[in-house]
Design a protein around this motif. Sequence first.
Motif, short mmCIF file in Angstrom:
data_model
loop_
_atom_site.label_atom_id
_atom_site.label_comp_id
_atom_site.label_asym_id
_atom_site.label_seq_id
_atom_site.Cartn_x
_atom_site.Cartn_y
_atom_site.Cartn_z
N GLU A 1173 0.85 -1.18 0.00
CA GLU A 1173 0.00 0.00 0.00
C GLU A 1173 0.88 1.23 0.00
O GLU A 1173 1.98 1.25 0.56
N THR A 1265 0.37 -4.83 -6.98
CA THR A 1265 0.62 -4.60 -5.57
C THR A 1265 1.19 -5.83 -4.88
O THR A 1265 1.16 -5.92 -3.66
N ARG A 1272 4.97 -7.51 -10.19
CA ARG A 1272 4.54 -6.10 -10.21
C ARG A 1272 4.75 -5.50 -11.60
O ARG A 1272 3.89 -4.76 -12.10
N PRO A 1313 2.24 2.19 -4.90
CA PRO A 1313 3.43 1.50 -4.37
C PRO A 1313 4.66 1.63 -5.26
O PRO A 1313 5.78 1.48 -4.77
#
Length: 1988
Positions: A1173, A1265, A1272, A1313
């Motif tokens: 996050e 995430t 990612r 992120p």
Amino acid sequence: MERAHSLLLDEEACNQVGKHQKAEFILEWLNHLKRLLPVTDRVDIRQNQRCLVDQLWEILINSPSGPTRWLLAHCLAVLYRLGDPIPSNLMVERCNDIIRSKDDSPSALPTRLAAIACLGTLYEQLGRMLIGCFKDTLVCLLKAMKSAESQGRYEIMLSMERILRGLGVSAVSCHRDIYKVVRACLTDRSMAVRCAAAKVLLELQREAAFLWTSELENVATVCFRAFEGSNYNVRVSVSKLLGILLAAALNYQPSTLAFTCIQGSLEEVMELLSGGFLRGGGGFLRASGDMLKGTSSVSKDVRIGVTQAYVVFVSTLGSSWLEANFPAFLSLLMELASHVRATQTPADAAVTRRCVSFILRSTLGSLLGEKAQINAVKQLCLAVATQKRAVDAALTDRNVETKVSSADVSASQHMLVCCLLEMGALVQGLGSSAAPLLTDTTTALLDTVISVLLHPATLARLAAAWCLRCVAMAMPSHCSLLLDCCVERLVALKSSPDAVAGYGAAIAALVAAVQHCPLGIPHTKDKMVLDLAEDLLRSASQNSQISLQRTQAGWLLISSLITLGPAVVEHHLPRLLLLWRCVFPASLREQEMELRRGDYFTWQVTLEGRSGALSAMKNLLQHCRELVTDEVISRLLTPLTCAVALLTKLVSYGNSVKSWSIVYRLRVYELLALLHPQTYQGNASPLILWLPAELTGASLQLPLLSLLPPLCHCDDLPLAGPALHDTDHRYIEEQLHSSSVGGGSLDNDPFSLCERGYEAPAPLPSPVALATTSIHLFGAVFPHIISAQRVKILEQFVETVNQLKGQRQQTIQTHLCAALCSLLKHQGSNRGSLGPEEIRPPALSLLLGALESTSPLLRCLAAEGLARLVQVVGDPGFTVSISLLCFDRLKTARDAASRSGYALALGALYRYTGGISSPQHLSTCLGVLFTLSQDSTSPEVQTWSLYSLSLVVDLSGGLYRTHAEPSFTLVLRLLLSTPPTHPEVHYSLGRCLHCLITCLGPDLQGNGAAVSGLRSSCLVACGVMQDSPDCLVQARAISCLQQLHMFSPPHVNLTSLVPALCANLCSSFLCLRRAVVACLRQLVQREALEVSEHAIALVKELPRRDNTQLEVGLEGALFILLDQESDFSLRKDIQETLVHMMAASATSSKLAHWLKLCKDVLSATTDGRAPLESKQEDEDADPGKDDDSSAFRARSESGGPFTALRSATRCFAMECVCRIIAQCETADPAHFDMPLAQERRLHDSTDFLVLHLGDLVRMAFMASTDHSDELRLAGLQTLLVIIRQFSAIPEPEFPGHVILEQYQANVGAALRPAFTADAPPDITAKACQVCSAWIASGVVSDLRDLRRVHQLLVSSLAKVQSGREASSQLYNEAAAAMETLAVLKAWAEVYIVAVQRSKQKESSHRPADPSVSSLASDSSGSESGGAGLLKLVQSELSTLSRLWLAALQDYALLTLPQEYSSQLPATGGSFYTAETVSQARRHYTSSWAPILHATSLWLHSTGFVMSDEAPANLSRPATPTSMGNRSSVGGAKSPEDINTDRLHLILGISVEFLCSPHSEDQMETITSCLRALQVLLEVSWPRAKIGNDQALSVELLSVLHRLMVTRESVSVQLAVLDLLQRIVAAAHEHIREKRHSAEVDDGAAEKETLPEFGEGRDTGGLVPGHSLVFGALELCLCVLVRKIPQLSPKLAGTSPIGKEMDGNREGSVSILPTVLYLLLGVLRELVHQPSGACLSVVIQAAIQALKSVLTSPMSRQEKCRGSWNLLLQSALNTLLTFWDSGTCVVDKVSLLTALTVFLLSAGPDVCTIEPLHKLCLQRFTTSIDSKDPLVISDSIVQVISAYICLLPPQKVERSRPQTPQELLGVLEGIRAMEALIQAADESQCPQLVAVLLPLLISFLLDENALSSAPLPSRSLHDSALKDLMRFGPQHPAVFRSLITTSPHLKSRLQAAIKGNQESLNIKASSANPAAHSTGKSSPSITLKTKFL
């Protein structure tokens, strides 16, 4: 054969065929019966049961073959099960009688075996129904075991297994009797019997609890004995039995105390296994004797078998058990690894470590998910820490009694090595997901591993270094930190030998890890490592205690540094060359003096240093080959010469330097093998004399598996045994063949830490590696010595072999043959020759001797050597002589080895000579091989001869087709007759079948009787192999069916094949899984849907416990297999299979299925942590911003069908999602149209991608995430694809919005992120790309929402401005450049979009403003949309502009040619350093184009006006030096100079790229480049600069011309034309300005006296390459001939353009013919084509251009008027001839328009010349007579325009219009005459009115005709009357005169007015009857003129 396909056997047809065909006939019928019985009605079965039983019994008693008896037994059992089972007892008795029979004749054996097989299947199918006969049967079988041969014992074991399976618990009373017999069979001399016995016990243990209770120890001991002398299949079977028994014992909970059994504790179970590992199965007395002798008699195969049992034991207990009990299991395993009996010798220790590592890898790596693996790493780390603390405490304890011994330290190292290597493998597999391990303070993983670097054992230190390398590869961000830590500690502990060696190895391993990390390490780190290495080497001689360690560590660091590649090494190469020069003597004389002094220790250090230097040189050749120029080689030659000379002088110190001497020789040979022999031509002779001594002097028996396989042909290797097959156990199976000097181990070569690879290196011992390298070098050096020496050496080889005996002879023979084959392979590959004929006899003698060796591998090598020898000699006569020699030897040879070798030689001989071309030779070969292959007394000879036969089939090609039928017959006959106990023969038969199928190829599709028979034989043979118990034979059967499917798809039954493939998909044998997946990959390329349907049907049919893997469908099973597999080729095949299946069905019916599958795969993680996050929160964020994203944060922990999939598998799932989107893009448009998709889904029940957008975004969010960096990146890429594809799709329920708008919170949450401080640069760069795409997509219109994503870009820009300090500590400077350029590119793309939107908004509200700068100052109104976005960007524009300019200057410097590299700044550029030029260049290449466009827009907005404001927060030197406010000499640059530099920068980059576009996204980059130039040319200052510089303009046109020629894109061509117009306009402006200046300067003078401007002033000529006009015309011509090739017959292939060229008089005359030719040519071609909207635009442009030329001022200049008139007359004449062309003119209107333009625009000197004038009149007259109304109307218009007064009245008056089109033509003519009257002079006006008025009156109708006239005539009447009412008052005099002189006109006018008035009255009365009755209505038309 077709008649055999019935329920009963057609005995008549069966008796008609021959003996061999009869066996095939029966087998085919049995196959058919097997398929038919389950689907036949039971009534029919019972009716035919008696006949069927009789027929089957008849087959049984007639000696059936193995496959036949198994099919027979199955059919018989199924027949009794489905029919009447009562007679089955009688059948059992009959079988028992056969078994009891005393007949020992050969023909009775197959019948007895068939009876045994029938008993097994009968009991299996009927079970307890036969319990009454069971004891008799068992007695028979057990009695038969006593006298049975291997086949009988094997068949009895198979039958026992089936009986136990069928009876289950009912047979419990006889279990111990069976156990006693089967236990003895576990140690049978036949390997097949051992395997079968293990399977019997495995079935027995289901019900017989005593096997894993009271008898467990005895069974374990027997299993250990079964491992002795076993093969691979036995080890797999017995280890499976032992592992399952031990797992059952561990899980056993006794219900009463009556059992006397082992307490099922883990310690006791593991003690049993470790006892077998340490003592084998020899019993107490044997083990005690070994202990007294101090030896170990435990064979390697026992230890390998026990190791496999460990793995089965843990796998059976499952992942949950392992996770819960791993600490205890690890502790017991480490006791085994450190036990003194397991590590008595280095070889034993290597095997033990391998075995323990295999156990850990196969359990932790395969069974556990990522979360459990993290916990396992923690446990391993704790074990390492505990062991290290124990060693440290023992070493520091001063108490002599408790002081640790060297044996204890040695024992600890083996434990540490196993733990550290497994930790490294786990961390590497976890990747960035292992990050929490490094931050966990309770584990302290890094500190623990680093502490082992001080361990006193070398091996432990190297394992710790490798573990650190794995950490660096998994998490590259820690590489720099670990380097700093290790360097710091090494410097601090420089005086400790262990510290220097340990930390030196760790630093080397970390540096070597960088080659696997794309982001690299900072350049300062490699400088630091080199400085440290130099310091270690300099200080090595200061302290003799650590000289060796410092020397080795120094060169190890240098070797690792070289692995960073040429971009890094080239900066350090001078220092490296100096180091190499210093470590070797300067000359041979100095070396001679050196040899006279020094003790053995000095020589140890010297040899260590020189070995290290040579290893560094080898790395230079391997990793930086491009840096090894001739100059570098010349500087290396002196050290190399001394190194070679020292080889023969290292014998004086004896054994004291022996190990260092071996390593030194190894390094010399490795280096020489990488160099071309010509490089060291002078050293070749002494070297070639020393190499034979190396080969003949080796006394150790070296492992053949490390020497010979690279020299053998890869296809021949399976002949040498299953050990050379790729298996799941190869990691430990290789240890069976390891040398007595030890197996592979890290401490054999510390320099292996620098090798490239992901698995822990296991270098062979130095003697083994030395022999291998010597053999390789011999092959390279031998051809470069004189011929006489070559002959002498080979003769010496033969003599040496002949003089030796026994094992020594075989060892030397192996080495010498390998050297010879290396030579032949080297010469064959390089097309070299062997030399004179005298060389052939000794070479042939060596190879023929090896062909007769007992070693299968050596025979394979000799056969390959013979093939290479024939290739190198290249003499057909020599080849024939070798063939005849083989034939002769085969006639006389009697031993199996010789016959096998010569048989293989026959097949391999023509391998490299183009194949077999002689039918006679082929027939001879086949005769010999057919005979050998039928020698049933020697399975080995059969195997080799059949393999040779397959080679002959391959090498014969089409020549073999005449022999195909007997070959098929032979293969099938041998398949039926060869016992199943010899699977190697079946494997060779399978290879023959495969080659035969390939040979026939597409001919197998034929329908003839012969082809059908061959195809049937092929299918029967494949079926037989599929039923084989051996996995290799099954794999070969699948590959044969795959090959048959390739050539004849309709004849391969997928209904049976696909279930067979699915059943073996999760086989425990790697070869079988490979074959299955390869076959599936081929099948799904054509029949993906059918394959998937068969797999689904299989799931429904199978019992629940058998289809757990297929519950998720075939696709899901493939995903699971992909997750579990580690084999690279198999993983690739699985991925390709999934891709093909997806391509076939993802865009149609199974779209939802595929998306759900990918989603389930992505969700299958055991990681319980929440996704990443963002820590930063938007201050102005909407409180409800997370409403959507909150749903996406939830992870499916247990809901999906998959569990604990690895990140690599989930990455592939994301790639699949991107592939699905790409496939949908080219499929149905409804995939990207929400309303259409919703509508079609209701009607067609089909699925579309747009309906699953929520799932797509969710998957992209989950991946973006994740904790895995790779995942990612995949998630961000998917998000980018989604944005690009779905951004423009409207939301049907909310007009004005798009469907992606509802996911903006999710997109923001997915991106946040990636912008955190610790995010890797590559992820931030990809996220910037997504940000720019999101903003540019226009999905978000509200500025507040837009600001959230915009804020992420702002934060990244702040990171860019902060400079290199933060990121340089972790990654290479090129990574920082990548991130910076990605940020600048993203901002550039956003700025471009903002300007475009702002322009669109302004154009929709008010007339467009040409100045973009006014857009920025517009702050009124709403801030949403383009203006608001532009305002957001403009707040950062002052900073961005400087950064953009800096990036462009960097790119310009980096694109300079290599010869200008010296001009690059010594310190680098703004965003790259001098050391990272090559790495940074590719990042600039991918980013410069949008930056260039954005910079041009910014300069456009400023109008090239310099601003003094500089950004206050810009902390990095962004402004380029050469473009700043200071010049190089220190003076301030003027704004003019700065602007000029910027303009030239943009122009230079653009021109350089457009000359040769080379980027990946060419079209996008070209478009950006052209748009940037367009924007520049909109500003006056750069336009003036370009217009003033004609050379620059010409160069630009030249580049544009090349671009036009090489690019087909219409958008690019239009942009090129736009640029052409702008450049020419700039030249116009420049010339006009010069003329104006001249006029102002000489205002009083006449224009004719002014100086002339433009081109062609002197001669009127235009010089190509220097003329702007010529360049523009060339470009125009290029455009025109691409679309209208007829303009130039030599050219072929966009929108044409004509342009007036501004020049002087002579120049205009030069270009006028070309311009007129092009314009008229365009007209000529286009008027003959059907008209269209696009075509009309082109024609209008051409006519407009023609008018521009005709009205040019040059035509009125006195000096050139005559030339112009002549040319224009010629052009007019050409235009007039267009009517006379052969083809029909379609567009006559355009021709008339062009003619009119000519007449109106050209002067009378051109148009009034005869006969042109007359021809013009003819063309108009002809057009007026046309039948086309449009042509009529246009001709009237044109005639009136030019010739109205010259035409006779009858041509003007026409018949009344009958159609709307004719009416339109007449009205157009009237309008044209009106326009002409208005434009005419007053003197001419009455004449024109006098023509018009009669025409109008002639169109009027009287009251009678008006009511009945058609609508067009009435419309014309109304229009004419209105025009008369309007023209009469305007021209009263002409009107009265006309009425007076023409009475008929007057009367006609009166009648028309009256009729019109009456019609109006009628209309009014009908519309208002009340008004009509009360009063009179006034006329609607009031006459203002009194006509009468």
